[in-house]
Motif scaffolding. Structure first.
Motif, PDB file in Angstrom:
ATOM      1  N   THR A  50      34.146  28.282  30.534  1.00 43.47           N
ATOM      2  CA  THR A  50      33.046  29.212  30.746  1.00 43.47           C
ATOM      3  C   THR A  50      33.378  30.544  30.090  1.00 43.47           C
ATOM      4  OG1 THR A  50      34.006  29.917  32.831  1.00 43.47           O
ATOM      5  CG2 THR A  50      32.366  28.162  32.931  1.00 43.47           C
ATOM      6  N   PRO A  51      32.366  31.208  29.560  1.00 49.96           N
ATOM      7  CA  PRO A  51      32.621  32.518  28.963  1.00 49.96           C
ATOM      8  C   PRO A  51      33.147  33.482  30.019  1.00 49.96           C
ATOM      9  CG  PRO A  51      30.445  31.717  28.367  1.00 49.96           C
ATOM     10  CD  PRO A  51      30.986  30.784  29.395  1.00 49.96           C
ATOM     11  N   GLY A  52      33.843  34.479  29.581  1.00 49.09           N
ATOM     12  CA  GLY A  52      34.449  35.431  30.505  1.00 49.09           C
ATOM     13  C   GLY A  52      33.499  36.490  31.009  1.00 49.09           C
ATOM     14  N   TRP A  53      32.277  36.523  30.497  1.00 47.62           N
ATOM     15  CA  TRP A  53      31.340  37.560  30.898  1.00 47.62           C
ATOM     16  C   TRP A  53      29.952  36.977  31.091  1.00 47.62           C
ATOM     17  CZ3 TRP A  53      35.135  37.826  27.339  1.00 47.62           C
ATOM     18  CH2 TRP A  53      36.154  38.751  27.589  1.00 47.62           C
ATOM     19  N   LYS A  54      29.135  37.722  31.831  1.00 50.55           N
ATOM     20  CA  LYS A  54      27.742  37.313  32.005  1.00 50.55           C
ATOM     21  C   LYS A  54      26.857  38.550  32.075  1.00 50.55           C
ATOM     22  CE  LYS A  54      28.801  36.335  36.833  1.00 50.55           C
ATOM     23  NZ  LYS A  54      28.784  35.307  37.863  1.00 50.55           N
ATOM     24  N   LEU A  55      25.606  38.342  31.740  1.00 51.13           N
ATOM     25  CA  LEU A  55      24.622  39.407  31.682  1.00 51.13           C
ATOM     26  C   LEU A  55      23.575  39.151  32.750  1.00 51.13           C
ATOM     27  CD1 LEU A  55      23.461  41.866  30.057  1.00 51.13           C
ATOM     28  CD2 LEU A  55      22.197  40.177  28.721  1.00 51.13           C
ATOM     29  N   THR A  56      23.361  40.131  33.625  1.00 50.23           N
ATOM     30  CA  THR A  56      22.290  39.985  34.608  1.00 50.23           C
ATOM     31  C   THR A  56      21.002  40.499  33.985  1.00 50.23           C
ATOM     32  OG1 THR A  56      22.789  42.133  35.591  1.00 50.23           O
ATOM     33  CG2 THR A  56      23.773  40.216  36.628  1.00 50.23           C
ATOM     34  N   MET A  57      19.947  39.814  34.327  1.00 47.94           N
ATOM     35  CA  MET A  57      18.629  40.167  33.803  1.00 47.94           C
ATOM     36  C   MET A  57      17.738  40.596  34.960  1.00 47.94           C
ATOM     37  SD  MET A  57      19.122  39.466  30.602  1.00 47.94           S
ATOM     38  CE  MET A  57      17.547  39.314  29.805  1.00 47.94           C
ATOM     39  N   ARG A  58      16.837  41.532  34.706  1.00 50.44           N
ATOM     40  CA  ARG A  58      15.828  41.913  35.711  1.00 50.44           C
ATOM     41  C   ARG A  58      14.467  41.846  35.046  1.00 50.44           C
ATOM     42  NH1 ARG A  58      16.284  48.491  35.779  1.00 50.44           N
ATOM     43  NH2 ARG A  58      16.636  48.536  33.568  1.00 50.44           N
ATOM     44  N   ARG A  59      13.488  41.658  35.862  1.00 50.32           N
ATOM     45  CA  ARG A  59      12.116  41.578  35.349  1.00 50.32           C
ATOM     46  C   ARG A  59      11.494  42.966  35.424  1.00 50.32           C
ATOM     47  NH1 ARG A  59      10.220  36.865  33.548  1.00 50.32           N
ATOM     48  NH2 ARG A  59      11.292  35.069  34.358  1.00 50.32           N
ATOM     49  N   ALA A  60      11.099  43.433  34.278  1.00 48.84           N
ATOM     50  CA  ALA A  60      10.413  44.723  34.209  1.00 48.84           C
ATOM     51  C   ALA A  60       9.081  44.485  33.513  1.00 48.84           C
ATOM     52  CB  ALA A  60      11.253  45.733  33.442  1.00 48.84           C
ATOM     53  N   GLY A  61       8.017  44.469  34.280  1.00 56.18           N
ATOM     54  CA  GLY A  61       6.705  44.221  33.698  1.00 56.18           C
ATOM     55  C   GLY A  61       6.532  42.804  33.216  1.00 56.18           C
ATOM     56  N   GLY A  62       7.202  41.837  33.882  1.00 55.01           N
ATOM     57  CA  GLY A  62       7.074  40.439  33.526  1.00 55.01           C
ATOM     58  C   GLY A  62       8.034  39.990  32.437  1.00 55.01           C
ATOM     59  N   LYS A  63       8.668  40.923  31.760  1.00 51.30           N
ATOM     60  CA  LYS A  63       9.604  40.571  30.689  1.00 51.30           C
ATOM     61  C   LYS A  63      11.028  40.810  31.180  1.00 51.30           C
ATOM     62  CE  LYS A  63      10.857  41.802  26.007  1.00 51.30           C
ATOM     63  NZ  LYS A  63      10.712  42.777  24.949  1.00 51.30           N
ATOM     64  N   PRO A  64      11.914  39.795  31.069  1.00 49.51           N
ATOM     65  CA  PRO A  64      13.306  40.015  31.497  1.00 49.51           C
ATOM     66  C   PRO A  64      14.025  40.986  30.547  1.00 49.51           C
ATOM     67  CG  PRO A  64      13.034  37.795  30.639  1.00 49.51           C
ATOM     68  CD  PRO A  64      11.689  38.444  30.619  1.00 49.51           C
ATOM     69  N   THR A  65      14.708  41.938  31.141  1.00 50.54           N
ATOM     70  CA  THR A  65      15.479  42.903  30.366  1.00 50.54           C
ATOM     71  C   THR A  65      16.920  42.908  30.886  1.00 50.54           C
ATOM     72  OG1 THR A  65      14.857  44.702  31.842  1.00 50.54           O
ATOM     73  CG2 THR A  65      13.501  44.381  29.896  1.00 50.54           C
ATOM     74  N   PRO A  66      17.865  43.226  30.013  1.00 50.83           N
ATOM     75  CA  PRO A  66      19.261  43.267  30.460  1.00 50.83           C
ATOM     76  C   PRO A  66      19.463  44.359  31.511  1.00 50.83           C
ATOM     77  CG  PRO A  66      19.124  43.238  28.067  1.00 50.83           C
ATOM     78  CD  PRO A  66      17.748  43.435  28.567  1.00 50.83           C
ATOM     79  N   ASP A  67      20.224  44.003  32.552  1.00 48.39           N
ATOM     80  CA  ASP A  67      20.471  44.954  33.632  1.00 48.39           C
ATOM     81  C   ASP A  67      21.910  45.465  33.614  1.00 48.39           C
ATOM     82  OD1 ASP A  67      19.838  46.421  35.981  1.00 48.39           O
ATOM     83  OD2 ASP A  67      20.843  44.884  37.170  1.00 48.39           O
ATOM     84  N   SER A  68      22.893  44.537  33.575  1.00 49.45           N
ATOM     85  CA  SER A  68      24.296  44.945  33.538  1.00 49.45           C
ATOM     86  C   SER A  68      25.165  43.785  33.080  1.00 49.45           C
ATOM     87  CB  SER A  68      24.761  45.450  34.901  1.00 49.45           C
ATOM     88  OG  SER A  68      24.566  44.465  35.884  1.00 49.45           O
ATOM     89  N   VAL A  69      26.362  44.136  32.608  1.00 51.01           N
ATOM     90  CA  VAL A  69      27.344  43.147  32.150  1.00 51.01           C
ATOM     91  C   VAL A  69      28.396  43.000  33.238  1.00 51.01           C
ATOM     92  CG1 VAL A  69      29.073  42.596  30.390  1.00 51.01           C
ATOM     93  CG2 VAL A  69      26.944  43.730  29.737  1.00 51.01           C
ATOM     94  N   HIS A  70      28.787  41.746  33.526  1.00 55.87           N
ATOM     95  CA  HIS A  70      29.769  41.434  34.568  1.00 55.87           C
ATOM     96  C   HIS A  70      30.830  40.497  34.007  1.00 55.87           C
ATOM     97  CE1 HIS A  70      27.106  42.873  37.855  1.00 55.87           C
ATOM     98  NE2 HIS A  70      26.150  42.487  37.020  1.00 55.87           N
TER      99      HIS A  70
END
Length: 113
Positions: A50-70
């Motif tokens: 598995t990759p060592g990192w992941k990106l959380t996404m949030r919905r802003a106006g129906g379109k997913p946008t990047p929220d933070s890197v973990h």
């Protein structure tokens, strides 16, 4: 008592013992070869790491946008995530302006400080 046994009988005894040792050695070699074959088969069938990192996404106006890197083991990432390779995580933090998680600190692992 040792003198009662002929030299020929002693050599035959040694030969039997050496033959026994050779069989044991051959059995050990065969077992190790079986283990190597099994390990190679397992390595071919295991999923990629598995990759060592992941990106959380949030919905802003129906379109997913990047929220933070973990980091991959961070429990704060939530459900809506996607895996990132090292280069992608580095680019997200440094170029795209996606914030790093303040708990798992992926920027430290990536060398961005």
């Amino acid at each position: 008592m040792y003198e009662d046994v002929s030299r020929l009988d002693r050599l035959r005894s040694v030969r039997e013992w050496l033959a026994w040792q050779l069989r044991r050695t051959d059995d050990t070699i065969a077992e190790l070869e079986r283990q190597d074959v099994a390990a190679a088969r397992t390595a071919r069938t295991l999923p990629p790491p598995t990759p060592g990192w992941k990106l959380t996404m949030r919905r802003a106006g129906g379109k997913p946008t990047p929220d933070s890197v973990h980091t991959s083991g961070c429990g704060m990432a939530g459900q809506n995530t996607r895996p990132l390779a090292r280069e992608q995580a580095l680019r997200a933090i440094t170029e795209d302006g996606v914030p790093a998680c303040p708990y798992c600190r992926p920027d430290t692992d990536l060398g961005v400080l």
